[in-house]
Design a protein around this motif. Structure first.
Motif, short mmCIF file in Angstrom:
data_model
loop_
_atom_site.label_atom_id
_atom_site.label_comp_id
_atom_site.label_asym_id
_atom_site.label_seq_id
_atom_site.Cartn_x
_atom_site.Cartn_y
_atom_site.Cartn_z
N PRO A 18 -13.27 -16.95 -48.52
CA PRO A 18 -13.49 -16.62 -47.11
C PRO A 18 -14.86 -17.06 -46.58
O PRO A 18 -15.88 -17.01 -47.29
N VAL A 19 -14.87 -17.47 -45.32
CA VAL A 19 -16.11 -17.83 -44.61
C VAL A 19 -16.58 -16.57 -43.87
O VAL A 19 -15.87 -16.02 -43.04
N VAL A 20 -17.80 -16.12 -44.19
CA VAL A 20 -18.25 -14.82 -43.70
C VAL A 20 -19.43 -14.90 -42.72
O VAL A 20 -19.78 -13.91 -42.09
N ASP A 21 -20.04 -16.09 -42.58
CA ASP A 21 -21.14 -16.21 -41.62
C ASP A 21 -21.26 -17.65 -41.16
O ASP A 21 -21.02 -18.58 -41.95
N LEU A 22 -21.61 -17.81 -39.89
CA LEU A 22 -21.85 -19.14 -39.31
C LEU A 22 -23.13 -19.09 -38.51
O LEU A 22 -23.49 -18.06 -37.93
N ALA A 37 -21.64 -19.69 -44.48
CA ALA A 37 -21.76 -18.91 -45.71
C ALA A 37 -20.37 -18.47 -46.13
O ALA A 37 -19.53 -18.13 -45.30
N SER A 38 -20.14 -18.49 -47.44
CA SER A 38 -18.81 -18.16 -47.95
C SER A 38 -18.93 -17.38 -49.25
O SER A 38 -19.94 -17.48 -49.97
N VAL A 273 -10.67 -12.99 -38.76
CA VAL A 273 -11.83 -13.79 -38.38
C VAL A 273 -13.09 -12.98 -38.63
O VAL A 273 -13.23 -11.86 -38.12
N HIS A 274 -13.99 -13.53 -39.43
CA HIS A 274 -15.21 -12.79 -39.80
C HIS A 274 -16.41 -13.14 -38.93
O HIS A 274 -17.35 -12.35 -38.83
N GLY A 292 -10.69 -19.23 -45.36
CA GLY A 292 -11.56 -20.25 -45.97
C GLY A 292 -11.87 -21.44 -45.08
O GLY A 292 -12.59 -22.35 -45.49
N THR A 293 -11.35 -21.45 -43.84
CA THR A 293 -11.62 -22.58 -42.95
C THR A 293 -12.58 -22.18 -41.83
O THR A 293 -12.71 -21.00 -41.48
N ILE A 294 -13.22 -23.23 -41.28
CA ILE A 294 -13.99 -23.10 -40.05
C ILE A 294 -13.21 -23.89 -39.00
O ILE A 294 -12.73 -25.00 -39.28
#
Length: 350
Positions: A18-22, A37-38, A273-274, A292-294
């Motif tokens: 999972p993607v947890v920060d952008l 960040a993942s 969506v995180h 896991g995607t952006i």
């Protein structure tokens, strides 16, 4: 989707968890950049406009919960479950420094002047590291009342804010005194806190609510209830007339800031969506998900006739625009000496 054109995002593959920060950089002479960040322990750097993969920062041994770039996009920082926060050279991918903590680091942020790094996490301690003297012990700000979830700087690095993962509210700390000077009260823990580009607003999410606060007088300006529990929201940076929110229902919704009316609802993620963030020019916004995607969405109406997603050049996937065009966009950043191919960072190739 009734009678509306279907928005087709750029899909950025590459993360295996999972993607947890952008985080978007400001616009630099080389364009603007997006770092993610993942839980796969490997933050990734991308061209913020095209979503094209530039490099992967390798060295963490646990999930990476937070990431950011400095004002010039020359250095990156990341906070991890391996009890460290790391500083990276964003041009080469090299690790510049690793700051040891006693527990999971959930949040990190560069000061506006880029000289300081603020961190927070499960230890309930806010730490400020002097990047000009990285071996010096950090300054520790008064104990947070709970496990720290988010941190940010405001007021030209005179104030820091933090929220906790187990109690409501956003606390603002005066750096001169090291004390809490204000608490923005919320019913639920604040999962996301963003200071607007012009420094006027603080955008927060708690429970199923998005709130906007006056960053100078600390009053609540707007509060909107969302259709589901939201984890992240971001205010459009140029006009401040729209905001985007994402959460449990996997949809990315765009709203009118003044009325709260829904402008668009983007579907495509296959998990909650995180994180959502507007690009620095406001022409697009990115979302990161449990899948896991952006995905990078255009703010304006998309004129596509079908549902097909457009893959960006991730660790897998095809290049969407010609290589020479990418090379021009990121000239002087990650262009190999022998031509406009994307350089590998720390042994990972596109």
């Amino acid at each position: 989707m009734d009678k509306k054109k279907v928005a087709v995002p750029l899909v950025c593959h590459g993360h295996s968890r999972p993607v947890v920060d952008l985080f978007y950089s400001p616009i630099t002479p080389d364009g603007f950049f997006l770092i993610s960040a993942s839980k796969d322990s490997s933050p990734m750097l991308r061209n913020g406009e095209t979503g094209d993969w530039i490099g992967t920062f390798e060295g963490h041994k646990g999930a990476v919960w937070s990431c950011c770039l400095d004002t010039n996009a020359l250095r990156a920082a990341s906070g991890s479950a391996d009890f460290t926060a790391k500083i990276w050279d964003a041009l080469t991918g090299d690790e510049l420094h690793s700051f040891e903590h006693k527990h999971i680091v959930r949040a990190c942020a560069f000061s506006e002047d880029t000289h300081l790094l603020l961190t927070g996490g499960v230890e309930k301690v806010l730490r400020i590291f002097d990047l000009n003297h990285p071996d010096a012990p950090p300054r520790e700000v008064d104990k947070s009342p709970g496990s720290i979830r988010t941190v940010a700087w405001l007021h030209s690095d005179q104030t820091i804010l933090s929220s906790c993962s187990d109690i409501g509210g956003v606390r603002l700390w005066d750096l001169r005194s090291g004390k809490i000077v204000q608490t923005l009260e919320t019913k639920s823990p604040v999962t996301s806190a963003e200071v607007s580009q012009d420094g006027r607003y603080i955008t927060t999410t708690d429970g199923s609510s998005v709130k906007f606060w006056d960053a100078n007088h600390f009053g609540m300006v707007k509060s909107y209830n969302m259709p589901c529990a939201v984890e992240s929201a971001s205010l459009e940076p140029k006009l401040g007339n729209k905001f985007v929110a994402g959460g449990e229902d996997m949809w990315i919704r765009l709203f009118d800031f003044h009325t709260g009316d829904e402008i668009a609802c983007n579907k495509g993620h296959h998990g909650p969506v995180h994180c959502v963030r507007f690009s620095p020019g406001g022409e697009s916004y990115a979302s990161g998900s449990e899948d896991g995607t952006i995905r990078i969405w255009q703010t304006g109406p998309a004129a596509h006739d079908d549902n097909d997603t457009v893959p960006a050049n991730g660790s897998t996937g095809k290049v969407k625009v010609p290589a020479d065009e990418i090379a021009l966009k990121i000239e002087g950043f990650h262009v190999a000496k022998d031509g406009p191919t994307q350089e590998k960072v720390d042994g990972v190739e596109a």
